[in-house]
Design a protein around this motif. Structure first.
Motif, PDB file in Angstrom:
ATOM      1  N   ASP A 255     -10.302  24.239 -56.757  1.00  0.00           N
ATOM      2  CA  ASP A 255     -11.616  23.599 -56.812  1.00  0.00           C
ATOM      3  C   ASP A 255     -12.629  24.330 -55.929  1.00  0.00           C
ATOM      4  N   ALA A 256     -12.163  24.791 -54.776  1.00  0.00           N
ATOM      5  CA  ALA A 256     -13.071  25.515 -53.880  1.00  0.00           C
ATOM      6  C   ALA A 256     -13.522  26.823 -54.528  1.00  0.00           C
ATOM      7  N   GLU A 257     -12.606  27.486 -55.222  1.00  0.00           N
ATOM      8  CA  GLU A 257     -12.982  28.729 -55.908  1.00  0.00           C
ATOM      9  C   GLU A 257     -13.975  28.452 -57.027  1.00  0.00           C
ATOM     10  N   PHE A 258     -13.741  27.356 -57.751  1.00  0.00           N
ATOM     11  CA  PHE A 258     -14.696  26.986 -58.802  1.00  0.00           C
ATOM     12  C   PHE A 258     -16.073  26.711 -58.205  1.00  0.00           C
ATOM     13  N   GLU A 259     -16.067  26.058 -57.053  1.00  0.00           N
ATOM     14  CA  GLU A 259     -17.345  25.744 -56.431  1.00  0.00           C
ATOM     15  C   GLU A 259     -18.079  27.022 -56.022  1.00  0.00           C
ATOM     16  N   LEU A 260     -17.311  27.950 -55.440  1.00  0.00           N
ATOM     17  CA  LEU A 260     -17.884  29.231 -55.015  1.00  0.00           C
ATOM     18  C   LEU A 260     -18.515  29.970 -56.196  1.00  0.00           C
ATOM     19  N   ILE A 261     -17.766  30.068 -57.291  1.00  0.00           N
ATOM     20  CA  ILE A 261     -18.263  30.854 -58.426  1.00  0.00           C
ATOM     21  C   ILE A 261     -19.400  30.119 -59.140  1.00  0.00           C
ATOM     22  N   THR A 262     -19.344  28.790 -59.155  1.00  0.00           N
ATOM     23  CA  THR A 262     -20.414  28.049 -59.819  1.00  0.00           C
ATOM     24  C   THR A 262     -21.725  28.224 -59.058  1.00  0.00           C
ATOM     25  N   ARG A 263     -21.618  28.192 -57.725  1.00  0.00           N
ATOM     26  CA  ARG A 263     -22.822  28.403 -56.925  1.00  0.00           C
ATOM     27  C   ARG A 263     -23.393  29.799 -57.194  1.00  0.00           C
ATOM     28  N   ALA A 264     -22.492  30.782 -57.251  1.00  0.00           N
ATOM     29  CA  ALA A 264     -22.937  32.156 -57.519  1.00  0.00           C
ATOM     30  C   ALA A 264     -23.576  32.253 -58.901  1.00  0.00           C
ATOM     31  N   LEU A 265     -22.984  31.574 -59.878  1.00  0.00           N
ATOM     32  CA  LEU A 265     -23.525  31.632 -61.244  1.00  0.00           C
ATOM     33  C   LEU A 265     -24.900  30.983 -61.334  1.00  0.00           C
ATOM     34  N   TYR A 266     -25.112  29.943 -60.529  1.00  0.00           N
ATOM     35  CA  TYR A 266     -26.449  29.342 -60.514  1.00  0.00           C
ATOM     36  C   TYR A 266     -27.465  30.331 -59.969  1.00  0.00           C
ATOM     37  N   TYR A 280     -11.442  34.253 -65.281  1.00  0.00           N
ATOM     38  CA  TYR A 280     -10.116  34.394 -64.675  1.00  0.00           C
ATOM     39  C   TYR A 280      -9.593  33.039 -64.203  1.00  0.00           C
ATOM     40  N   LEU A 281     -10.435  32.271 -63.499  1.00  0.00           N
ATOM     41  CA  LEU A 281      -9.990  30.963 -62.997  1.00  0.00           C
ATOM     42  C   LEU A 281      -9.557  30.076 -64.163  1.00  0.00           C
ATOM     43  N   MET A 282     -10.318  30.127 -65.248  1.00  0.00           N
ATOM     44  CA  MET A 282      -9.955  29.335 -66.420  1.00  0.00           C
ATOM     45  C   MET A 282      -8.649  29.843 -67.035  1.00  0.00           C
ATOM     46  N   ALA A 283      -8.455  31.167 -66.976  1.00  0.00           N
ATOM     47  CA  ALA A 283      -7.236  31.748 -67.559  1.00  0.00           C
ATOM     48  C   ALA A 283      -5.981  31.306 -66.806  1.00  0.00           C
ATOM     49  N   THR A 284      -6.123  31.030 -65.505  1.00  0.00           N
ATOM     50  CA  THR A 284      -4.935  30.603 -64.746  1.00  0.00           C
ATOM     51  C   THR A 284      -4.425  29.254 -65.257  1.00  0.00           C
ATOM     52  N   LEU A 285      -5.291  28.508 -65.927  1.00  0.00           N
ATOM     53  CA  LEU A 285      -4.905  27.195 -66.456  1.00  0.00           C
ATOM     54  C   LEU A 285      -4.331  27.298 -67.865  1.00  0.00           C
ATOM     55  N   TYR A 307      -9.960  20.107 -66.729  1.00  0.00           N
ATOM     56  CA  TYR A 307     -10.717  21.233 -66.178  1.00  0.00           C
ATOM     57  C   TYR A 307     -11.689  21.787 -67.214  1.00  0.00           C
ATOM     58  N   LEU A 308     -11.222  21.898 -68.452  1.00  0.00           N
ATOM     59  CA  LEU A 308     -12.109  22.414 -69.504  1.00  0.00           C
ATOM     60  C   LEU A 308     -13.328  21.512 -69.656  1.00  0.00           C
ATOM     61  N   GLU A 309     -13.088  20.198 -69.669  1.00  0.00           N
ATOM     62  CA  GLU A 309     -14.202  19.245 -69.785  1.00  0.00           C
ATOM     63  C   GLU A 309     -15.200  19.446 -68.652  1.00  0.00           C
ATOM     64  N   ARG A 310     -14.654  19.502 -67.436  1.00  0.00           N
ATOM     65  CA  ARG A 310     -15.537  19.603 -66.282  1.00  0.00           C
ATOM     66  C   ARG A 310     -16.349  20.894 -66.326  1.00  0.00           C
ATOM     67  N   GLU A 311     -15.670  22.008 -66.632  1.00  0.00           N
ATOM     68  CA  GLU A 311     -16.365  23.297 -66.612  1.00  0.00           C
ATOM     69  C   GLU A 311     -17.346  23.434 -67.773  1.00  0.00           C
ATOM     70  N   ILE A 312     -16.985  22.868 -68.923  1.00  0.00           N
ATOM     71  CA  ILE A 312     -17.941  22.907 -70.039  1.00  0.00           C
ATOM     72  C   ILE A 312     -19.210  22.158 -69.622  1.00  0.00           C
ATOM     73  N   GLY A 313     -19.006  21.030 -68.955  1.00  0.00           N
ATOM     74  CA  GLY A 313     -20.153  20.254 -68.487  1.00  0.00           C
ATOM     75  C   GLY A 313     -20.995  21.046 -67.511  1.00  0.00           C
TER      76      GLY A 313
END
Ligand SMILES: [Zn+2]
Lengths: 381, 335
Positions: A255-266, A280-285, A307-313
């Motif tokens: 979750d922390a990695e997702f947060e890091l990359i989401t902030r960067a993507l914004y 890559y993070l999605m691929a690990t799932l 996870y897919l739902e959350r990330e799609i959102g």
């Protein structure tokens, strides 16, 4: 390889004056004489210091001349073998220095020679950071040191390499040779500091924390660094196992990695390297992607779907203000396609919306129209 | 007979409009022929380590352009054979040490000029000797070293595969003989270089790179394992990564966020062709980009428009055009 980024100049400006041609002719004669001298000496097995210095001269002029690097190694091998076989008494001064380094005098001599040659390479590396043969020779020197010297001494050399490679990556954070060499250095240090019981090529992981921190630092100084993100992705499975991470810690980590990359993507949704990391993070799932090791253990279908739902959102929200960003539509389509595979009911994704994304994508990215046509067919849109 | 492989003498193109862009075949042929006449330049001597590569690139370009005889066969044959060592390896130039890459180029040249009989005349059992030189460079873990000094790289593995294949010594070509190399160990190593983004790196753990993708996909293809290993999912993932190499100019880059470069027209393009996804990039735009990198007056192709031409980018530009079916160019085998 070859000429890259050298501006073309008109042939007329290259028409050299008689003086310039004379000068060039002289340079050719000197170069060929030096080359002849080195080759003749090595063929005659003259492995003297003079020959060695001549290879330095020639390689400084032409570091791509791989045969001369081979000659240099022949000479060094010869000198090392002679030093290590010698039974002559070293001078008092030499013995004292060797004792201080906790080495027998012969090995100490080898260490000094290797250090000297490593030093010779530094200006060359800085001038020709993409020359395979220089990196090669460096790696051979370190490998040879590891073979001839006790671990405590060899590991000091490898540790200094970590400093050097950080400096090189500071100058060019995408240098391919630099990242490759860094992996080699880290493996060597881990192997040498694991009491020698580490299998060749295996990772003990005792540097994984500091290496992971290094990627954080590199990314912070420049988000757009595909190499650093890639290295980070490679370290994660090792990091988690060295931390003996349980289910909960793994989830928090992801979750922390997702947060890091989401902030960067914004900050910059147009940056391709960031999307590769998100992917890559999605691929690990995704159990179908065997090249990405799972981060969550266990990772079930239900969790994958959540996870897919959350990330799609979250990716969908990035569209605002970035409606012309093709990567967003690509991610939405990819994750939605996977979502529909794991969650038969669909629920959070509608085919109509997916069609809309695909239409936008085709408008923005006509270069890859063939790919989008195939995607349309594959997803039945 | 040898060719200079360093940067060429160039010329600035003036006012060629995109609509007028066409491949200047005669100029390219003349450019390649001129590469043997530059011995008065220091550059010619400093790039001696590229001599065999230069001949291979120049000759391949001439074959694709439909002028296979534009360089004298006898001269080429004599030069290549003068690079042969007793152990069956070839160096980059006479007197240069043997290396797997130059052995590969030499065997390619001998194939193109029908020179294997001459090889046998010079060295009895020559083909077998060359194959043995290659086979002896395989390491226990499947990788191939470049030479006796031991550096390994996926480029060398691909070079080993295609060279043995040209010589007829790949194990599947000689089912009744004991295999010279361990194909399974080699392909296992390639698979360890496969990344989750779909691409391949130079070693396990290394980031994906178009050049390495080409060598890994090429090696799997020579081994006959490409389709079964990648499957449609793997091809889609790799194809996606490769197709993102195309930038707005139409040119292709080697890794994310790098500049476009003509040589990747070949590495990326042929990899896409091998996995049946060449239509995932805009081939017309790629064609325009390559043509813009030509020196329309002196011949030769550069890495990017307005840069210095060289024989390396010339051949990979022409091979890229061949992949996308540019009229008048011979067909190229993607691997
Ligand atoms: Zn290039």
């Amino acid at each position: 390889m070859q000429s890259h980024g050298i501006p073309r100049v008109a042939a007329t400006t290259l028409d050299k004056s008689e003086q310039a041609r004379n000068k060039e002719r002289k340079q050719i004669i000197q170069y060929q004489a030096l080359e002849r001298d080195v080759v003749d000496r090595v063929k005659a097995k003259d492995y003297s210091d003079t020959t060695f210095q001549l290879t330095s001269q020639l390689l400084t002029q032409n570091p791509e001349y791989y045969t001369i690097w081979n000659y240099r190694r022949l000479i060094l091998q010869h000198v090392f073998a002679r030093e290590l076989a010698a039974d002559e008494e070293p001078s008092e001064q030499d013995s004292a220095a060797a004792e201080k380094a906790n080495l027998p005098p012969a090995q100490h001599e080898v260490l000094l020679l290797i250090k000297e040659d490593l030093q010779f390479l530094i200006p060359l590396l800085k001038q020709y950071p993409k020359c395979y043969w220089i990196w090669n020779h460096r790696s051979w020197l370190l490998g040879t040191a590891t073979k001839h010297l006790p671990a405590h001494s060899a590991v000091t050399l490898w540790q200094a390499e970590l400093g050097l490679v950080s400096k090189m990556l500071g100058l060019d954070s995408r240098n391919f040779h630099g990242w490759g060499y860094r992996r080699e250095v880290v493996l060597a240090i881990e192997r040498l500091s694991s009491n020698g019981d580490g299998e060749k090529g295996s990772r003990t992981g005792n540097m994984v924390e500091s290496e992971f921190a290094y990627t954080t630092k590199m990314i912070q100084s420049n988000l757009s660094n595909f190499s650093a993100w890639h290295y980070r992705s490679q370290l994660i499975p090792l990091l988690l196992s060295s931390r003996n991470a349980d289910t909960e810690i793994r989830r928090e980590f992801l979750d922390a990695e997702f947060e890091l990359i989401t902030r960067a993507l914004y900050t910059d949704p147009y940056d391709q390297s960031l999307w590769f990391y998100h992917q890559y993070l999605m691929a690990t799932l995704n159990p179908a992607n065997v090249q990405a090791l799972p981060v969550l253990e266990p990772c079930g279908r239900v969790q994958h779907a959540r996870y897919l739902e959350r990330e799609i959102g979250s990716v969908r929200e990035m569209l605002e203000g970035a409606e012309d960003c093709k990567y967003i539509y690509q991610a939405l389509l990819e994750y939605s396609g996977r979502y529909l595979e794991v969650e038969a009911e669909g629920g959070k994704v509608e085919v109509g919306e997916m069609r809309g994304w695909l239409r936008e994508l085709r408008g923005i990215d006509p270069l890859r129209e063939g790919r989008w046509r195939d995607l349309e067919r594959k997803m039945g849109l | 007979m040898s060719l200079a492989a360093g940067p060429g003498r160039g010329h600035v193109a003036h006012g060629q409009l995109p609509g007028e862009l066409r491949l200047v075949v005669d100029k390219h042929v003349a450019y390649i022929q001129s590469l043997d006449t530059r011995r008065d330049e220091l550059e010619y001597h400093l790039t001696e380590h590229l001599r065999i590569g230069g001949i291979y690139w120049g000759l391949t370009a001439l074959h694709l352009l439909g002028h296979p005889d534009a360089l004298p066969r006898d001269g080429l044959l004599a030069y290549v054979l003068s690079c042969l060592h007793d152990d069956g390896g070839f160096g980059a130039a006479p007197g240069h040490d043997a290396h797997i890459l130059y052995t590969g180029y030499s065997v390619q040249i001998l194939t193109m000029i029908d020179g294997f009989d001459a090889l046998e005349e010079k060295m009895a059992g020559g083909k077998h000797k060359v194959a043995t030189f290659i086979a002896n460079l395989q390491q226990p873990d499947g990788r191939f070293a470049g030479d006796q000094w031991g550096e390994t790289d996926t480029r060398f593995l691909f070079s080993a595969f295609y060279t043995l294949s040209l010589l007829g010594y790949m194990p599947h070509q000689r089912p009744s003989e004991p295999p010279m190399i361990d194909v399974q160990a080699a392909t296992a190593y390639i698979k360890a270089c496969h990344n989750s983004d779909g691409g391949f790196g130079v070693a396990p753990g290394a980031e994906s790179h178009s050049g390495q993708v080409f060598t890994c996909v090429g090696a799997l293809s020579v081994a006959g394992e490409l389709d079964s290993y990648l499957g449609e999912e793997g091809k889609d993932r790799l194809g996606a990564w490769l197709s993102e190499r195309q930038l707005a100019s139409g040119g292709l880059n080697g890794r994310p966020e790098k500049l476009v470069d003509v040589c990747y027209s070949w590495w990326v393009g042929s990899s896409l062709a091998m996995i049946d996804r060449l239509h995932w990039i805009d081939q017309a735009k790629l064609t325009t980009f390559i043509l813009q990198c030509q020196d329309p007056d002196q011949g030769g192709i550069a890495d990017r428009p307005e840069d210095m031409v060289d024989v390396f980018h010339t051949v990979f530009g022409i091979a890229g055009l061949s992949l996308v079916g540019y009229p008048g160019i011979g067909e190229v085998d993607p691997a």
